[in-house]
Design a protein around this motif. Structure first.
Motif, PDB file in Angstrom:
ATOM      1  N   ALA A 198      62.703  95.021   9.973  1.00  0.00           N
ATOM      2  CA  ALA A 198      63.049  96.793   9.261  1.00  0.00           C
ATOM      3  C   ALA A 198      63.943  96.439   9.135  1.00  0.00           C
ATOM      4  N   GLU A 199      65.417  95.676   9.093  1.00  0.00           N
ATOM      5  CA  GLU A 199      66.371  95.810   9.077  1.00  0.00           C
ATOM      6  C   GLU A 199      66.990  95.589   7.296  1.00  0.00           C
ATOM      7  N   ASP A 200      65.892  94.226   6.503  1.00  0.00           N
ATOM      8  CA  ASP A 200      65.597  93.562   5.669  1.00  0.00           C
ATOM      9  C   ASP A 200      65.202  94.730   4.576  1.00  0.00           C
ATOM     10  N   ALA A 201      63.965  95.405   5.843  1.00  0.00           N
ATOM     11  CA  ALA A 201      63.359  96.684   4.442  1.00  0.00           C
ATOM     12  C   ALA A 201      64.295  97.101   3.714  1.00  0.00           C
ATOM     13  N   GLN A 202      65.752  97.754   4.244  1.00  0.00           N
ATOM     14  CA  GLN A 202      66.661  98.361   4.208  1.00  0.00           C
ATOM     15  C   GLN A 202      67.285  98.312   2.930  1.00  0.00           C
ATOM     16  N   ARG A 203      67.772  96.664   3.526  1.00  0.00           N
ATOM     17  CA  ARG A 203      68.308  95.848   2.464  1.00  0.00           C
ATOM     18  C   ARG A 203      67.718  96.236   0.892  1.00  0.00           C
ATOM     19  N   VAL A 204      66.599  95.497   1.443  1.00  0.00           N
ATOM     20  CA  VAL A 204      65.261  95.595  -0.527  1.00  0.00           C
ATOM     21  C   VAL A 204      64.954  96.839  -0.504  1.00  0.00           C
ATOM     22  N   TYR A 205      65.377  98.225  -0.324  1.00  0.00           N
ATOM     23  CA  TYR A 205      65.270  99.552  -0.255  1.00  0.00           C
ATOM     24  C   TYR A 205      66.610 100.052  -1.396  1.00  0.00           C
ATOM     25  N   ASP A 206      67.749  99.549  -0.792  1.00  0.00           N
ATOM     26  CA  ASP A 206      69.112  99.919  -1.516  1.00  0.00           C
ATOM     27  C   ASP A 206      68.714  99.048  -2.200  1.00  0.00           C
ATOM     28  N   CYS A 217      69.070  89.143   1.125  1.00  0.00           N
ATOM     29  CA  CYS A 217      68.690  89.516   3.265  1.00  0.00           C
ATOM     30  C   CYS A 217      69.191  88.141   3.663  1.00  0.00           C
ATOM     31  N   SER A 218      69.600  87.190   3.273  1.00  0.00           N
ATOM     32  CA  SER A 218      70.449  85.945   4.179  1.00  0.00           C
ATOM     33  C   SER A 218      71.591  85.900   3.795  1.00  0.00           C
ATOM     34  N   LYS A 219      72.339  87.289   3.627  1.00  0.00           N
ATOM     35  CA  LYS A 219      74.010  87.615   3.250  1.00  0.00           C
ATOM     36  C   LYS A 219      73.933  88.186   4.675  1.00  0.00           C
ATOM     37  N   LYS A 220      72.691  88.377   4.582  1.00  0.00           N
ATOM     38  CA  LYS A 220      72.772  89.354   6.224  1.00  0.00           C
ATOM     39  C   LYS A 220      74.088  91.022   6.460  1.00  0.00           C
ATOM     40  N   GLU A 221      74.335  91.530   5.234  1.00  0.00           N
ATOM     41  CA  GLU A 221      75.746  92.668   4.557  1.00  0.00           C
ATOM     42  C   GLU A 221      74.908  93.859   5.079  1.00  0.00           C
TER      43      GLU A 221
END
Length: 538
Positions: A11-19, A471-475
Motif C-alpha cells: 500500500a505504501e508503494d502504491a502511494q509512491r507509484v501514484y505520486d 520504491c526500493s528507496k523507501k522515501e
C-alpha cells in the motif's frame, strides 16, 4: 514480514507509484484517495480459488492449481512490484473519470476514491478467476481453448535452453501463429497435436529440437515466419538493444494531438461519467479489452467487434474477462457490406481502441491514417508490443514482454527465469492505455483536442522496473493519498460480480479494485450483450 506488513508495504508503494505517475503525466485535478489494507480479503480470495470452477475433470484441476498459486502470491512479497502499480493506475483512472463527470455537470466535490490492495492484486489474475455458468456450447469452446493454449509451446510456462546456453520462450496464442512456428521449426508433429494432454512428452521433444539451435537465430526465425519468440534477456541486455533503447526513451503514454471540434457530451446519466461516449473496440485477447473494460465500467457505450459468434471464439478462455460491460457485434471485414458497416461505426465513434498487430488492418482500408480520414475527431487509443520502435510492426504478447525486457530474469535469474503473477503485462498496459484515453477524453471536452494515445507492453514492463527501483528507496510518500486498515462497508467482500448474458448465461467477473463514492454503482455496467447491430441507443 507477516501478511499484514506485506500488504501495508504494498500500500505504501502504491502511494509512491501514484505520486510518480501524477508528476509524470501532469495530472492536477485529484480527489482524496485511500489505499486500504484489509486482512479479511485474504480469506475471501483464498476460499474462492477452488469454488466456482467452470471446467470438468483434468481442466478443472489445472485451473485450480493455477488459481491457488496465483492467489497465494497476492499475499507474498513481490520482487518486481505489480500490485502497487495496478492500485495506483486504477486509482488515477477513477480520478480522471471523476474529473470528466465534473466537466459534464456532476456534483463531485465530496468524492473519495478507495483502492483495496488485495483486490488490486486480483486484477492481474482476472483471467484465471473468472467463472461461467450457462451455454454448453460456450463451455466447450472455453475448454477447447484452455486445452489448446496450455501446451509445451506456451512461453508463459515453458522456456528452452539453446545451443549457445541461452533460454528462449515461444508465444503463439492463436492456432494460426502456432502452425507457422511449427512449420518454420520443421517439427515432426502437427501443430494441433500440441495440447495440454501431451505436454510432458512435447517438452522433451522441444528441448531436443531447441538445444541444437542458436538463440538469436531462433528469435528471428519466429518473427520472420509471423509468430514470435524471444531470447530471455536481463534488463541491462534489453536496454542495450536498439529496440530497448527506443522504448526506454519513449514516454509512458504518448499523446499525438491535433486541434479538433470541441464536443459537448451533455449531462452524464446514471451509468456514470462516460455515459453516452461511444467506444468502438477493435482489440483482442487481454490487454486491449482490459482498457475498454475500464471505460465500460465508468459508463462508456463500448461496442466490441468480432468476426464470429462469441460462443465459438477461438480464445474463449483468454477473452471472457475482457467482455465485461460491453455490447458486441459480429463483422467480417472480408465481406464488403460488413466492412462498410464498420466504417459507418467509425464515423459514429468518439473513441477507437486498437490492439492488433501494427498494420494488420491496413488491407481493409482501416489504417490509422484512413480511420482519421473517416473520422478526424475520433480519439485513437493504440496498444502495441514494442511501441513506435524499429520493431513496431512485430507481434508480441505479455509473457514475451516480461521475458525480453528482463522482468522474468529479475523475478528469478538468467538460469531460472520466473514470470510474474498472472498476466500483469496484459492488464497493466491495458490500464495505462485506459488512463491515457480518459485523459484524452478530458482534453476533448475541455478544448477540442483530438489525441492519438499510444503505449505498449514493453513500456509497461519498463514502468514495473522503474516502480520497483523507485520504491526500493523507501522515501516517504507525499500527502496526496492516505492508508487505512478500516474496510469499506459492503465493498471488497466478494471475489466475483455476477451478471447475466442472454447468449452466454451467468458470468462471474472478478470484482474491481476501486470504489468511488460518487460513482458507486459501476457494477451495474458489467453485463455483456452479444449480437448487437450498433451502439446502444439510450
Amino acid at each position: 514480514m507477516n501478511k499484514k506488513e506485506i500488504l501495508l508495504s504494498k500500500a505504501e508503494d502504491a502511494q509512491r507509484v501514484y505520486d510518480y505517475l501524477v508528476e509524470e503525466l501532469k495530472i492536477d485535478d485529484l480527489y482524496p484517495t485511500t489505499f486500504i489494507v484489509n486482512e479479511e480479503a485474504e480469506k475471501e480470495l483464498k476460499t474462492n480459488y477452488l469454488k466456482e470452477n467452470p471446467f470438468p475433470h483434468v481442466i478443472a484441476f489445472a485451473l485450480a492449481k493455477l488459481r491457488k498459486k496465483a492467489v497465494n502470491r497476492l499475499f507474498e512479497e513481490e520482487k518486481v512490484l505489480q500490485t502497487p502499480v495496478i492500485a495506483a493506475v486504477l486509482s488515477l483512472c477513477s480520478n480522471v473519470a471523476t474529473s470528466i463527470g465534473k466537466l459534464r455537470g456532476d456534483q463531485v466535490e465530496d468524492t473519495h476514491i478507495y483502492s483495496d490492495i488485495s483486490y488490486a492484486g486480483l486484477q492481474a489474475i482476472r483471467l484465471y478467476m473468472a467463472n461461467y455458468k450457462g451455454n454448453k456450447a460456450f463451455k466447450k469452446s472455453r475448454m477447447n481453448s484452455a486445452i489448446r493454449v496450455d501446451n509445451a509451446i506456451n512461453g508463459s510456462f515453458y522456456k528452452y535452453k539453446t545451443l549457445d546456453g541461452r533460454y528462449v520462450s515461444f508465444h503463439t496464442y492463436y492456432q494460426s501463429q502456432q502452425e507457422k512456428l511449427v512449420k518454420a521449426l520443421s517439427l515432426k508433429k502437427e501443430s494441433k497435436k500440441f495440447n495440454l494432454m501431451s505436454t510432458k512428452s512435447d517438452i522433451k521433444y522441444l528441448n531436443k529440437v531447441v538445444k541444437e539451435k542458436e538463440s538469436y537465430a531462433l528469435e528471428e526465425l519466429a518473427f520472420d515466419c509471423g509468430a514470435c519468440a524471444c531470447v530471455l534477456r536481463s534488463r541491462e541486455e534489453w536496454e542495450n538493444t536498439e529496440v530497448g533503447k527506443a522504448v526506454v526513451n519513449m514516454p509512458l503514454i504518448r499523446f499525438s494531438e491535433t486541434k479538433g471540434e470541441k464536443k459537448d457530451f451533455g449531462k452524464a446519466n446514471s451509468r456514470g461519467p462516460l455515459s453516452g461516449i461511444k467506444v468502438l473496440d477493435l482489440t483482442h485477447i487481454i490487454a486491449g479489452p482490459a482498457c475498454s473494460r475500464i471505460l465500460a465500467e465508468y459508463g462508456a457505450d463500448v461496442l466490441l467487434v468480432r468476426r464470429g459468434k462469441f460462443v465459438d471464439q477461438e480464445q474463449a478462455m483468454l477473452e471472457l474477462d475482457g467482455w465485461a460491460g460491453k455490447n458486441s457485434i459480429q463483422l467480417d471485414f472480408n465481406d464488403p457490406v460488413q466492412l462498410a458497416r464498420v466504417k459507418e461505426l467509425i464515423k459514429e465513434a468518439d473513441v477507437i481502441t486498437y490492439s492488433y498487430q501494427n498494420g494488420c488492418m491496413d488491407k481493409f482500408g482501416l489504417s490509422l491514417e484512413e480511420i482519421r480520414k473517416i473520422n478526424p475527431n475520433v480519439i485513437y487509443a493504440n496498444l502495441m508490443c514494442f511501441s513506435d520502435s524499429v520493431w513496431k510492426d512485430r507481434p508480441g504478447w505479455a509473457p514475451l514482454a516480461e521475458d525480453i525486457t528482463g522482468l522474468s530474469v529479475r523475478n528469478g535469474s538468467l538460469e531460472h527465469p520466473v514470470n510474474l503473477n498472472g498476466v500483469p503485462l496484459d492488464y497493466i498496459p491495458g490500464f495505462i492505455l485506459a488512463l491515457g484515453t480518459l485523459l484524452a477524453i478530458e482534453k476533448r471536452i475541455k478544448d477540442g483536442t483530438v489525441s492519438i494515445v499510444t503505449t505498449s507492453l514493453t513500456k509497461g514492463a519498463m514502468l514495473l522496473h522503474d516502480a520497483t527501483d523507485l520504491c526500493s528507496k523507501k522515501e516517504k510518500p507525499s500527502d496526496r493519498t492516505q492508508l487505512s486498515t478500516t474496510p469499506i462497508k459492503e465493498e471488497f467482500v466478494k471475489t466475483r460480480v455476477y451478471v447475466q448474458s442472454e447468449t452466454l448465461g451467468s458470468i462471474g467477473f472478478p470484482s474491481p479494485a476501486t470504489y468511488n463514492t460518487t460513482y458507486h454503482n459501476l457494477k451495474q455496467n458489467m453485463p455483456f450483450t452479444d449480437g448487437k447491430e450498433g451502439f446502444s441507443q439510450e
